[in-house]
Design a protein around this motif. Structure first.
Motif, PDB file in Angstrom:
ATOM      1  N   SER A 108      29.178  44.299  16.275  1.00  0.00           N
ATOM      2  CA  SER A 108      29.834  42.994  16.281  1.00  0.00           C
ATOM      3  C   SER A 108      28.984  41.910  16.927  1.00  0.00           C
ATOM      4  O   SER A 108      29.221  40.721  16.708  1.00  0.00           O
ATOM      5  CB  SER A 108      31.177  43.089  17.016  1.00  0.00           C
ATOM      6  OG  SER A 108      32.009  44.062  16.413  1.00  0.00           O
ATOM      7  N   VAL A 109      28.024  42.298  17.764  1.00  0.00           N
ATOM      8  CA  VAL A 109      27.132  41.341  18.417  1.00  0.00           C
ATOM      9  C   VAL A 109      25.708  41.870  18.331  1.00  0.00           C
ATOM     10  O   VAL A 109      25.477  43.036  17.970  1.00  0.00           O
ATOM     11  CB  VAL A 109      27.525  41.105  19.894  1.00  0.00           C
ATOM     12  CG1 VAL A 109      28.909  40.494  20.002  1.00  0.00           C
ATOM     13  CG2 VAL A 109      27.442  42.403  20.689  1.00  0.00           C
ATOM     14  N   GLN A 110      24.764  41.040  18.684  1.00  0.00           N
ATOM     15  CA  GLN A 110      23.361  41.427  18.709  1.00  0.00           C
ATOM     16  C   GLN A 110      22.827  41.314  20.138  1.00  0.00           C
ATOM     17  O   GLN A 110      23.269  40.469  20.905  1.00  0.00           O
ATOM     18  CB  GLN A 110      22.539  40.538  17.775  1.00  0.00           C
ATOM     19  CG  GLN A 110      22.972  40.600  16.319  1.00  0.00           C
ATOM     20  CD  GLN A 110      22.747  41.971  15.707  1.00  0.00           C
ATOM     21  OE1 GLN A 110      21.756  42.639  16.009  1.00  0.00           O
ATOM     22  NE2 GLN A 110      23.659  42.385  14.839  1.00  0.00           N
ATOM     23  N   ALA A 111      21.884  42.182  20.477  1.00  0.00           N
ATOM     24  CA  ALA A 111      21.280  42.154  21.807  1.00  0.00           C
ATOM     25  C   ALA A 111      19.799  42.462  21.685  1.00  0.00           C
ATOM     26  O   ALA A 111      19.386  43.259  20.836  1.00  0.00           O
ATOM     27  CB  ALA A 111      21.962  43.171  22.725  1.00  0.00           C
ATOM     28  N   ALA A 112      19.010  41.822  22.537  1.00  0.00           N
ATOM     29  CA  ALA A 112      17.567  42.023  22.517  1.00  0.00           C
ATOM     30  C   ALA A 112      17.169  43.088  23.529  1.00  0.00           C
ATOM     31  O   ALA A 112      17.957  43.485  24.390  1.00  0.00           O
ATOM     32  CB  ALA A 112      16.854  40.714  22.830  1.00  0.00           C
ATOM     33  N   GLY A 113      15.929  43.536  23.423  1.00  0.00           N
ATOM     34  CA  GLY A 113      15.410  44.505  24.385  1.00  0.00           C
ATOM     35  C   GLY A 113      15.730  45.937  24.008  1.00  0.00           C
ATOM     36  O   GLY A 113      16.303  46.223  22.948  1.00  0.00           O
ATOM     37  N   PHE A 114      15.342  46.831  24.903  1.00  0.00           N
ATOM     38  CA  PHE A 114      15.564  48.257  24.668  1.00  0.00           C
ATOM     39  C   PHE A 114      16.974  48.658  25.065  1.00  0.00           C
ATOM     40  O   PHE A 114      17.700  47.921  25.741  1.00  0.00           O
ATOM     41  CB  PHE A 114      14.528  49.078  25.425  1.00  0.00           C
ATOM     42  CG  PHE A 114      13.113  48.854  24.950  1.00  0.00           C
ATOM     43  CD1 PHE A 114      12.737  49.175  23.656  1.00  0.00           C
ATOM     44  CD2 PHE A 114      12.155  48.303  25.797  1.00  0.00           C
ATOM     45  CE1 PHE A 114      11.453  48.962  23.206  1.00  0.00           C
ATOM     46  CE2 PHE A 114      10.856  48.091  25.364  1.00  0.00           C
ATOM     47  CZ  PHE A 114      10.498  48.421  24.063  1.00  0.00           C
ATOM     48  N   SER A 115      17.344  49.871  24.664  1.00  0.00           N
ATOM     49  CA  SER A 115      18.730  50.311  24.784  1.00  0.00           C
ATOM     50  C   SER A 115      19.002  51.211  25.986  1.00  0.00           C
ATOM     51  O   SER A 115      20.117  51.211  26.513  1.00  0.00           O
ATOM     52  CB  SER A 115      19.128  51.062  23.501  1.00  0.00           C
ATOM     53  OG  SER A 115      20.470  51.464  23.535  1.00  0.00           O
ATOM     54  N   PHE A 116      18.021  51.976  26.426  1.00  0.00           N
ATOM     55  CA  PHE A 116      18.254  53.024  27.436  1.00  0.00           C
ATOM     56  C   PHE A 116      17.560  52.701  28.747  1.00  0.00           C
ATOM     57  O   PHE A 116      16.346  52.483  28.765  1.00  0.00           O
ATOM     58  CB  PHE A 116      17.727  54.360  26.916  1.00  0.00           C
ATOM     59  CG  PHE A 116      17.863  55.499  27.891  1.00  0.00           C
ATOM     60  CD1 PHE A 116      19.011  56.272  27.902  1.00  0.00           C
ATOM     61  CD2 PHE A 116      16.849  55.802  28.790  1.00  0.00           C
ATOM     62  CE1 PHE A 116      19.136  57.332  28.801  1.00  0.00           C
ATOM     63  CE2 PHE A 116      16.965  56.865  29.685  1.00  0.00           C
ATOM     64  CZ  PHE A 116      18.114  57.619  29.686  1.00  0.00           C
ATOM     65  N   PRO A 117      18.353  52.652  29.852  1.00  0.00           N
ATOM     66  CA  PRO A 117      19.815  52.741  29.971  1.00  0.00           C
ATOM     67  C   PRO A 117      20.455  51.366  29.847  1.00  0.00           C
ATOM     68  O   PRO A 117      19.758  50.359  29.718  1.00  0.00           O
ATOM     69  CB  PRO A 117      20.003  53.307  31.382  1.00  0.00           C
ATOM     70  CG  PRO A 117      18.833  52.761  32.154  1.00  0.00           C
ATOM     71  CD  PRO A 117      17.680  52.679  31.173  1.00  0.00           C
ATOM     72  N   SER A 118      21.761  51.312  29.909  1.00  0.00           N
ATOM     73  CA  SER A 118      22.481  50.046  29.774  1.00  0.00           C
ATOM     74  C   SER A 118      22.390  49.242  31.064  1.00  0.00           C
ATOM     75  O   SER A 118      22.855  49.689  32.123  1.00  0.00           O
ATOM     76  CB  SER A 118      23.956  50.319  29.436  1.00  0.00           C
ATOM     77  OG  SER A 118      24.724  49.144  29.583  1.00  0.00           O
ATOM     78  N   GLY A 119      21.814  48.054  30.972  1.00  0.00           N
ATOM     79  CA  GLY A 119      21.733  47.194  32.145  1.00  0.00           C
ATOM     80  C   GLY A 119      23.096  46.716  32.610  1.00  0.00           C
ATOM     81  O   GLY A 119      23.330  46.540  33.809  1.00  0.00           O
ATOM     82  N   HIS A 120      24.006  46.494  31.658  1.00  0.00           N
ATOM     83  CA  HIS A 120      25.357  46.096  32.031  1.00  0.00           C
ATOM     84  C   HIS A 120      26.038  47.194  32.856  1.00  0.00           C
ATOM     85  O   HIS A 120      26.713  46.906  33.848  1.00  0.00           O
ATOM     86  CB  HIS A 120      26.188  45.805  30.783  1.00  0.00           C
ATOM     87  CG  HIS A 120      25.947  44.455  30.185  1.00  0.00           C
ATOM     88  ND1 HIS A 120      24.720  44.079  29.689  1.00  0.00           N
ATOM     89  CD2 HIS A 120      26.787  43.391  29.994  1.00  0.00           C
ATOM     90  CE1 HIS A 120      24.802  42.835  29.228  1.00  0.00           C
ATOM     91  NE2 HIS A 120      26.032  42.396  29.393  1.00  0.00           N
TER      92      HIS A 120
END
Length: 214
Positions: A108-120
């Motif tokens: 539903s949304v787009q995000a930049a950068g790598f995925s692992f691990p989640s910064g959020h």
């Protein structure tokens, strides 16, 4: 005790996803469940924004100011430095792992950068729970339990909103939560074990009268 059970539950789920290869299947199922639900997606977008750098920084700064008002300089430094250190460590792991983000048609949304691990997940687990532990340790037990429960629920929802929106895998979120929990443990357990080891004593960040470990 709650922290131990929380860590064990998340570590166990992470182990199951990795061992049986269910990560992408679970992530795709959660993402597909939210796709097309406009109201839910909007709510998740608001929720996930709480894990952005600015909200986490404001929570850390606010709790540090509260500690300074109480003249707890050591606690204020811990409340600021530990979330920052957790973020830096997350960025280092991202650069080392270089795991691409999910390429799901249901995202539903787009995000930049790598995925692992989640910064959020790292940010809210460390920043939100650390602030809640400090504030809660200065309130009656019932109020403290309520603060921790609500903050923990908020951290979980923000973390898993990333999977529901299709920008992270489940393993990314679980690893981020455990990384944040590790920094949280460093912040809470760095004192001498005496007062923390007594049954019924709530862990807290040090007051100015506490003796830090050399």
């Amino acid at each position: 005790m709650w922290f131990g059970w929380w860590t064990a539950a998340h570590a166990g789920l992470l182990l199951v996803l990795v061992t049986f290869g269910w990560d992408q299947r679970l992530s795709g199922a959660l993402c597909s469940w939210t796709a097309g639900r406009t109201s839910l997606v909007r709510w998740l977008e608001v929720l996930t924004s709480w894990g952005n750098p600015w909200p986490v920084t404001l929570v850390a700064a606010g709790s540090a100011c509260f500690a300074l008002i109480r003249r707890n300089v050591t606690a204020a430094v811990v409340l600021l430095v530990v979330p920052y250190a957790a973020t830096v460590s997350c960025d280092l792991v991202k650069g080392w792992a270089e795991r691409p983000r999910p390429s799901l048609p249901c995202a539903s949304v787009q995000a930049a950068g790598f995925s692992f691990p989640s910064g959020h997940a790292v940010g809210v687990t460390t920043g939100f729970l650390l602030a809640a532990l400090y504030v809660g340790s200065r309130t009656p037990p019932a109020v403290s339990a309520l603060i921790l429960a609500l903050t923990g629920l908020c951290a979980e929802l923000v973390s898993w909103s990333r999977v529901l929106l299709g920008v992270h895998f489940g393993v990314d979120v679980l690893t981020g939560q455990l990384l944040g929990a590790g920094w949280l443990a460093v912040a809470v357990l760095h004192r001498r074990p005496g007062p923390l080891s007594r049954r019924g004593t709530r862990p807290s960040l040090p007051d100015s009268a506490d003796e830090p470990v050399p």
